[in-house]
Structure formats: C-alpha cells, structure tokens
Design a protein around this motif. Structure first.
Motif, short mmCIF file in Angstrom:
data_model
loop_
_atom_site.label_atom_id
_atom_site.label_comp_id
_atom_site.label_asym_id
_atom_site.label_seq_id
_atom_site.Cartn_x
_atom_site.Cartn_y
_atom_site.Cartn_z
N GLN A 1 0.87 -1.18 0.00
CA GLN A 1 0.00 0.00 0.00
C GLN A 1 0.90 1.22 0.00
OE1 GLN A 1 -2.86 0.33 3.18
NE2 GLN A 1 -3.69 2.24 2.38
N GLU B 1 -3.09 -2.24 5.57
CA GLU B 1 -3.86 -1.00 5.68
C GLU B 1 -3.94 -0.53 7.13
OE1 GLU B 1 -7.31 -0.53 2.86
OE2 GLU B 1 -7.04 -2.70 2.64
N PRO C 1 -4.30 0.17 -2.16
CA PRO C 1 -4.15 -0.81 -1.08
C PRO C 1 -3.01 -1.78 -1.40
CG PRO C 1 -6.41 -0.77 -1.98
CD PRO C 1 -5.53 -0.02 -2.93
#
Length: 376
Positions: free
Chosen positions: A174, A254, A288
């Motif tokens: 990410q 994340e 992501p």
C-alpha cells in the motif's frame, strides 16, 4: 501470421502511441479495432477502457486485466518502434500487458466457448494515476458480470526472462503520498528568538517520523517512510517562515498504514504546541496492498511449469490491481523480462523487453481459464 508475430506487432504498435491515464484515446481505438477484427463486440468503460465479455452460459465469471496507460518519460531506447508522442513512453510495460491480453483474446476466439466460467477481459485505463481499477470497481463492473476471481500480470526486469514469479499473500505494498508544509515566522538570524524556524521544525519532524518505524510499529512489519524532496527558506541569514517536504509511505497492511499516519499527525500536533507553528499534513492512502488469495495461489502454482519462482519477500512497489482484490479473490504475478540485452528498470527511459515472454503469459492465462476451480 503466427501468434508471436501478431503479439509483437500489437506491442510495437501500441508502444508508439503512449498516453497518460484516462487519456488513452488512440490506444483504446487501436485495441477496439483489433478486438472487432477477432469477432468480438468490445464494450466501452470509463471512456478509454474496454471490456470483452465471453458468455459461456455459466453463473460465475473469471476476469483477466491489462492496464493501458503510459508515463511522462522521454524515451531513449533508440528502437525502431520508439514512441511517436514526444515526452511520453510505455516505460512500465503496459504495452506488453495489452499485447498479451490481446493474444489471449485471439486464442479464445479460435476455440469453442465451452469453459467452466464466463470470461471478462478488462483493458483498464489509468493504472499509474488516478487508479482506474478503483473506478472500475466503483462502476460496479465486477458485480454486473458476477466476477468471482481476477488475474493480472506485470512484466518485471528484475526477474530472469522465461520465469513466472509470484507469492501467496502480500505481493506489493500500500502506498500514500506524503505532503507536509510547516509555517513558522521569519526573523533575522541574529534575533532568531523572535521567529519560528520552519526548517528546524521540519528537520525534527522528519527524524521523528522515521522513529515511528523503530518505536511504534512492530519489528515484524515491513514499512518504508521516504522523504524525497525538501525546500525551505529564501536567504541564509533569515529564519525561514516556511518549509515543505514530500515523500512516500509504504507498507503491506492498511491497518499499519493508518497507524503510521495517525502517529505522524500526533507528532505534528505536539510540534505545533511546542513551537507555535502551523503544520499542514496530507498522506491519504492511494492504492491498497496487493494480497494474493491463498486458495487460488495453490492452484495457480501448479499451472506455471518448471520455470516458476516463488518470491521470498513482497516488493515495496504499488499497483492498483489491489482494488480488485479488495472485492474478490485474485492473483497478480510477474513475468520476467531480464536478459543480457534487456535489463533496464521499470519507469526508466531505456526499459525494453523481448516480446517472446508474452507468449508465456498468454499460455498461462489459457491454462488458468481451463483449469482453475472457483470456490463458492
């Protein structure tokens, strides 16, 4: 024309007309024309994107995706099919990705459509920016065609030509783009106590941001905070009233990404209180992490043959294919292009490759559609 010659022609034609994200009009017209000549009825999406749907009268659909956009780079390959768009170049291999998906479409057009799943080919714009995969998902394309799994590839010049490389779980990171502006107060250097030194504060921020990686985030988590640009001040004997720095944050989680940026903002608030400065901060998540589905991966590996390489570690590169994997299981893999002749990196002005590696991609796509079994 045999398939290698056809794929080579497609790739070299597309290489000459590089276009930025959501501006791939010539590229889209070219791809659409080639698909129509195969007997397909291409569907336009996001203005420059193209879908091809093969209805095999099944409940579930399996998708294959290629990106389409190029980069703002002046080509220096000196090849005979170099970019005709001055200042723009397919320096990330998307011309090859499109040629491979066209080759797969050609192969599918020559066999009966009696596969276990319907097939959706996605020629997706804007991978580099702003993230066309996210726009495809927001448009409801995956749900519209009941897509239950998706596959995609990237040419990779750090991997030997002839090899397929992948790994289960995290493959790519990410990323977020960090922009920080510190506003202080100018004063004469001899009367520094009357000012608020934005350069000093920016320097402390950069050091404290790096401490997040070693004192806040667990050591088993892989993270990068890189500051690549900093500007501040105008005159050597004046306390600078403004300093700006920019960078990138990358991780495979994340949750970890959010913890990093939340901690950065807490540090910012402390500095504002301590020095009476103002700190404008922005680091929104862009793409992501690319997370390969474990069940699909176990099947995928069996289809790759002897030239397979399982990567020990993921790469800190970013890829918008991750947006698809947020919604459905997917596999993203690398096709090696490195040879003695072709070894320039991605996003360089000399990146090039031998089109023969694209045949390997076409065959692997075909093996996937024939042999992959989707879960409930």
């Amino acid at each position: 024309m045999d398939l290698l010659k056809q794929i080579t022609k497609w790739r070299r034609d597309l290489h000459q007309i590089p276009e930025l994200g959501l501006e791939e009009f010539k590229t889209s017209q070219y791809v659409k024309k080639e698909l129509e000549e195969m007997g397909y009825q291409p569907i336009s999406v996001l203005e420059t994107g193209i879908l091809v749907y093969l209805d095999c009268h099944q409940d579930k659909t399996i998708a294959f995706r290629s990106d389409m956009d190029a980069l703002k780079i002046t080509e220096q390959t000196n090849c005979e099919f170099a970019s005709k768009h001055q200042g723009y170049m397919h320096a990330c291999g998307h011309d090859g990705h499109m040629a491979a998906l066209l080759g797969f479409a050609k192969k599918l057009s020559q066999v009966p459509a009696d596969f276990a799943y319907n097939i959706l080919l996605i020629f997706q714009p804007a991978e580099e920016s702003p993230g066309g995969a996210n726009l495809i998902c927001q448009a409801g394309i995956l749900k519209q065609y009941n897509v239950k799994a998706i596959f995609g590839l990237h040419l990779m010049p750090t991997i030997e030509a002839g090899k397929i490389a992948c790994r289960p779980g995290p493959l790519m990171a990410q990323n977020g783009e960090l922009d920080v502006t510190v506003t202080g107060k100018s004063a004469h250097a001899g009367l520094y106590h009357l000012g608020v030194d934005s350069i000093l504060i920016a320097s402390q921020l950069i050091c404290q941001y790096q401490n997040i990686l070693t004192r806040v985030i667990a050591p088993v988590e892989s993270c990068v905070i890189n500051i690549g640009e900093i500007k501040g001040g105008t005159v050597r004997n004046i306390v600078a009233d403004q300093a700006v720095f920019k960078g990138t944050v990358r991780t495979y989680s994340e949750t970890v990404f959010k913890k990093i940026t939340d901690t950065m903002q807490a540090i910012n608030h402390g500095m504002e209180e301590a020095y009476g400065c103002k700190i404008d901060f922005s680091c929104p998540p862009m793409y992501p992490p690319v997370l390969n589905d474990y069940d699909l991966y176990a099947q995928f590996v069996k289809l790759t043959g002897d030239n397979y390489e399982e990567l020990k570690e993921p790469l800190m590169l970013a890829e918008d294919f991750a947006f698809y994997q947020r919604e459905i299981p997917g596999i993203f893999f690398y096709v090696g292009t490195k040879t003695e002749r072709y070894n320039s990196g991605l996003h360089t002005e000399t990146f090039n490759f031998d089109e023969e590696v694209l045949l390997q991609a076409v065959e692997l796509y075909y093996q996937i559609v024939c042999k992959i079994k989707l879960g409930e």
